[in-house]
Motif scaffolding. Structure first.
Motif, PDB file in Angstrom:
ATOM      1  N   LYS A 107       4.243  -5.367  -0.116  1.00  0.00           N
ATOM      2  CA  LYS A 107       4.195  -5.525   2.228  1.00  0.00           C
ATOM      3  C   LYS A 107       5.235  -6.807   2.748  1.00  0.00           C
ATOM      4  CE  LYS A 107      -0.151  -3.383   2.076  1.00  0.00           C
ATOM      5  NZ  LYS A 107       0.682  -1.295   1.741  1.00  0.00           N
TER       6      LYS A 107
ATOM      7  N   SER B  68      -3.088  -9.426   4.455  1.00  0.00           N
ATOM      8  CA  SER B  68      -1.836  -9.133   3.956  1.00  0.00           C
ATOM      9  C   SER B  68      -0.826 -10.054   2.849  1.00  0.00           C
ATOM     10  CB  SER B  68      -1.824  -7.560   4.374  1.00  0.00           C
ATOM     11  OG  SER B  68      -0.863  -8.800   5.302  1.00  0.00           O
TER      12      SER B  68
ATOM     13  N   SER C  10      -0.011  -9.836  -0.455  1.00  0.00           N
ATOM     14  CA  SER C  10       0.158  -8.201  -1.113  1.00  0.00           C
ATOM     15  C   SER C  10       1.956  -8.201  -0.937  1.00  0.00           C
ATOM     16  CB  SER C  10       0.095  -7.072  -0.082  1.00  0.00           C
ATOM     17  OG  SER C  10       0.988  -6.033  -0.666  1.00  0.00           O
TER      18      SER C  10
ATOM     19  N   ARG D   4     -11.015  -8.857   2.598  1.00  0.00           N
ATOM     20  CA  ARG D   4     -10.393  -7.905   1.304  1.00  0.00           C
ATOM     21  C   ARG D   4     -10.846  -7.808   1.036  1.00  0.00           C
ATOM     22  NH1 ARG D   4      -7.145 -12.974   0.844  1.00  0.00           N
ATOM     23  NH2 ARG D   4      -5.989 -13.109   2.615  1.00  0.00           N
TER      24      ARG D   4
END
Ligand code: AGP
Length: 762
Positions: free
Chosen positions: A578, A572, A575, A443
């Motif tokens: 998202k 992800s 997040s 990341r």
């Protein structure tokens, strides 16, 4: 011979230009036991080679060695009449012929075999492995997978010293060097040089990549295997020893069922054997392998365990005989003799004598002494979780067909243990044990580079958009072969993801070494457990698609995409913005195997379409967005197996050139399933229609617009899934189309012209 031939057949997908074997000859049928023992001290090696498929070699061997003249042979030779003509003149079985019933078992037998994918010299009989130090004596015989890059200076040096070469291959320098150095050692009074020492002295002179197995009349019953750069597995089969398993390290991601190879916690060391038996070997190509088998056949060994050693480029050649394998590492040399094996690691060192230069011209000054230092090492024996059925065609006509139809199950395997469900059966999160430690580093990367070749590269194209969307990092794509050509600027804060079915593709491996040298974090998305790429990467995910034998990659492609979707999801997971998108994708993944299964029901429709298209010389496929990759991959399938020119084109580029090709004759497939690109694709279809294009449209099952836009088009309806997963579904009709086109056009879809499954040479 049976074991060699079966081993070769299992490896045939790696190369099928020609094949051969070398084995000990039982040359005196009336000899007593004492005589046989003596003969073990100086045996005769017979070499048999044939052009074309293994069936041709088998027919020749049965006829020339055993005088059998059966229908099988006729069948095999019907496949390749030209090859039969060439076989007569070059048979090197030394005129020995016996009936199988008269064969007496040998106490020791060490045999080698090889199926070739030609790189140096045409695929004729002369260039077929095994290669020998002298084709009349066969004192040293060798099979080789890889490329010897300094073969030209070595050959020149040996020719200067009077050796005569017979082939165009790079490999021939190896047995010639064996003979040359062996003679020189003897002349210098070095009488006790072991076969292993000799092989080490030879490999010391070689540059390039190799997996080698050596056999010699001077060292009867012995085999030496050596590896650098090319894959080489060793299998051990015996009657004793329990094997219990723990999970293998490196690429595994924590879920037990993800791991194909497991370490044996039982007897990890070599097993010593009492008496008996032999070593046989079979191998694969210029992309090679070599199973070595120790065969206990004599009644004098009834108290002894049966012990067999195999060497091979991949496990499929030995899985019928043993599941206990160890992966040899670069610079390992394995010596099998007297029923035991030992593995040595060559130590890199400068030769202490000042007059000794490394390279093809050494040793100089008449200093012919073995100089290579090595130390004995242990390699972990692992248990192969591969079933013989997985490398058989079963109810299918071809491996390609089988592998297309295996996709629902293969995709489930890719997700098993990784897509974690809640109590109600909904997907909750992704767990990739093999990558969790590295997720934070990835990341923080400056960018992500996706790298591979052929189909594996296409899977990178298919996933790029989702990677960008979910990681919010720049994602670039690199064809592995181009990385070194361009000396790409890779940096230590890059993450490079290497994608490969075989895990052995030379270009990808080289790009990986390059990225490592630049300090980048290297991640593997690999199918073959224990392969060079899976071992060399810092972390990664095995796609668990199961063995893929057909040269055309099918199930590996869809499973690679699914594995990379999982990677993107896991990167992800923190997040919040998202969350909904991630959840939709995870639920979509759960439905994916079922949707692919639905698609496979279109088989009959695709057969009909293939019948319509079978005489065509060209086919265009347009896609965009998530389905640009579908266009490229569909076109790659059609060209590589059906041998029809086909181009995958980004639809946005249509007006910049390809439109000129469009007329009422040219078949054009447009991938226009319902996603963010739908309206643009509708406009593409309109423009193609306006130019009288002969259209075949892949649309979502609930689509009603496209048939109105192009009423004459052939419409192929596929289940609608989440946009980023749609490529997994959309490729299926194109795989089926290319399969049927190939069969209808009379080509071999599993072994297409000029290609090999694992491209282990640059
Ligand atoms: C695909 O059908 C091919 N035969 C070929 O492009 C293949 O994908 C490529 O050689 C890469 O192989 P790998 O995935 O084993 O690295």
């Amino acid at each position: 011979m049976e074991k060699l031939l079966v081993g070769l057949k299992r490896l045939e997908y790696r190369g099928y230009d020609s094949a051969g074997f070398a084995m000990d000859d039982d040359d005196d049928d009336d000899e007593d036991e004492e005589g046989r023992k003596k003969r073990n001290a100086k045996k005769v090696i017979i070499v048999c080679r044939e052009v074309g498929k293994i069936a041709n070699l088998e027919a020749l061997a049965r006829k020339e060695l055993f005088g059998e003249d059966d229908d099988d042979e006729n069948d095999a030779n019907n496949n390749n009449n030209n090859n039969k003509a060439s076989s007569k003149s070059n048979n090197s079985s030394n005129g020995r012929k016996k009936s199988s019933s008269s064969i007496k078992p040998l106490d020791f037998c060490a045999s080698i075999a090889h199926t070739r994918w030609a790189t140096h010299g045409p695929p004729n009989k002369i260039n077929t492995h095994p290669h020998t130090s002298d084709s009349r004596e066969n004192e040293f015989v060798v099979v080789h997978n890889g490329i010897i890059t300094n073969h030209a200076p070595l050959r020149a040096m040996l020719e200067r010293r009077g050796m005569k070469f017979e082939t165009d291959t790079d490999t021939e320098v190896i047995p010639k060097l064996c003979k040359f150095l062996s003679d020189k050692f003897e002349e210098s009074g070095e009488k006790d040089v072991t076969f292993r020492q000799l092989a080490m002295e030879v490999t010391r002179q070689l540059q390039g990549a190799y997996a080698l197995v050596f056999k010699s009349t001077k060292y009867p019953g012995e085999l030496v295997a050596a590896k650098r750069g090319s894959p080489l597995l060793m299998g051990i089969s015996d009657d004793s020893g329990e094997v219990s398993c723990v999970i293998d390290g490196n690429l595994s991601d924590g879920a037990e069922e993800d791991v194909l190879l497991k370490k044996a916690s039982g007897n990890k060391k070599r097993k010593s054997m009492t008496g008996g038996a032999a070593a046989a070997a079979a191998a694969d190509a210029d992309t090679t392998t070599t199973p070595t088998t120790r065969i206990t056949t004599t009644t004098t060994t009834t108290n002894n365990p049966k012990v067999e050693f195999y060497f091979a480029s991949d496990a499929s050649a030995m899985v019928e005989h043993t599941k206990r394998v160890l992966v040899l590492e670069d610079d390992d040399v394995c010596h099998c003799h007297d029923g035991t094996y030992k593995i040595y690691k060559v130590e890199k060192q400068k030769h202490p004598h000042p007059g000794y230069t490394s390279g093809h011209d050494s040793p100089e000054y008449g200093l012919y002494k073995p100089v290579v230092l090595s130390k004995e090492v242990e390699r972990t024996i692992e248990t192969l979780e591969m079933e013989v059925e997985s490398i058989m065609k079963g109810e299918f006509d071809h491996f390609m067909q089988k592998e297309i139809f295996e996709q629902p199950e293969a995709i489930s395997s890719t997700m098993r243990g990784r897509l974690v469900l809640d109590v109600l059966g909904a997907a909750e999160r992704v767990m990739l044990g093999g990558m969790s430690q590295f997720a934070a580093t990835i990341r923080r990367s400056r960018r992500i580079i996706l790298c591979g070749c052929g189909t594996s590269y296409n899977s990178a194209i298919a996933i790029r958009q989702l990677f960008e969307e979910l990681t919010e990092l720049p994602v670039t794509l690199e064809l592995a072969s181009d990385v070194l050509d361009r000396r790409c600027p890779f940096f230590r804060d890059d993450t490079c993801i290497f994608i490969s079915q075989s895990g052995e593709t030379a270009d990808t491996l080289k790009a990986l070494e390059y990225a490592k040298a630049k300090g980048a974090l290297c991640v593997g998305i690999v199918n073959t457990v224990g392969s060079a790429i899976s071992r060399a990467t810092d972390c990664g995910v095995h796609i668990n698609a199961g063995a893929e034998i057909g040269v055309a990659s099918t199930k590996a492609y869809t499973c690679q995409i699914v594995a990379m979707v999982l990677v993107a999801l896991s990167l992800s997971e923190d997040s919040r913005s998202k969350h909904t998108r991630r959840d939709d994708i995870m639920q979509g993944l759960l439905k994916l195997p079922g949707c692919v299964k639905e698609c496979l029901k279109m088989d009959a429709i695709l057969l009909e379409l293939a019948q319509e298209l079978k005489e065509e010389h060209s086919l265009l496929i347009f896609g965009r967005g998530f389905n640009y990759a579908t266009a490229l991959e569909g076109a790659l399938k059609v060209k590589e197996v059906a041998l029809v020119h086909s181009e995958g084109i980004l639809a946005g580029e249509m007006k910049h050139g390809p439109l000129a090709l469009v007329d009422k004759h040219m078949p054009i497939i447009v991938v226009c399933t319902n996603d963010g690109s739908y309206e643009k694709q509708q406009s593409v279809v309109q423009q193609l229609k306006a130019r009288d294009g002969r259209l075949i449209l892949i649309v979502s099952d609930d689509d009603t617009e496209m048939e109105k836009t192009a009423p004459d088009a052939v419409i192929l309806r596929v289940p609608k899934v989440e946009d980023c997963l749609q490529a997994v579904v959309n490729i299926v009709p194109l795989q089926l189309l290319s399969y049927h086109l190939t069969v209808l056009r009379g080509h071999n879809c599993d072994q297409p012209r000029n290609l090999a499954k694992s491209v282990t040479v640059e």
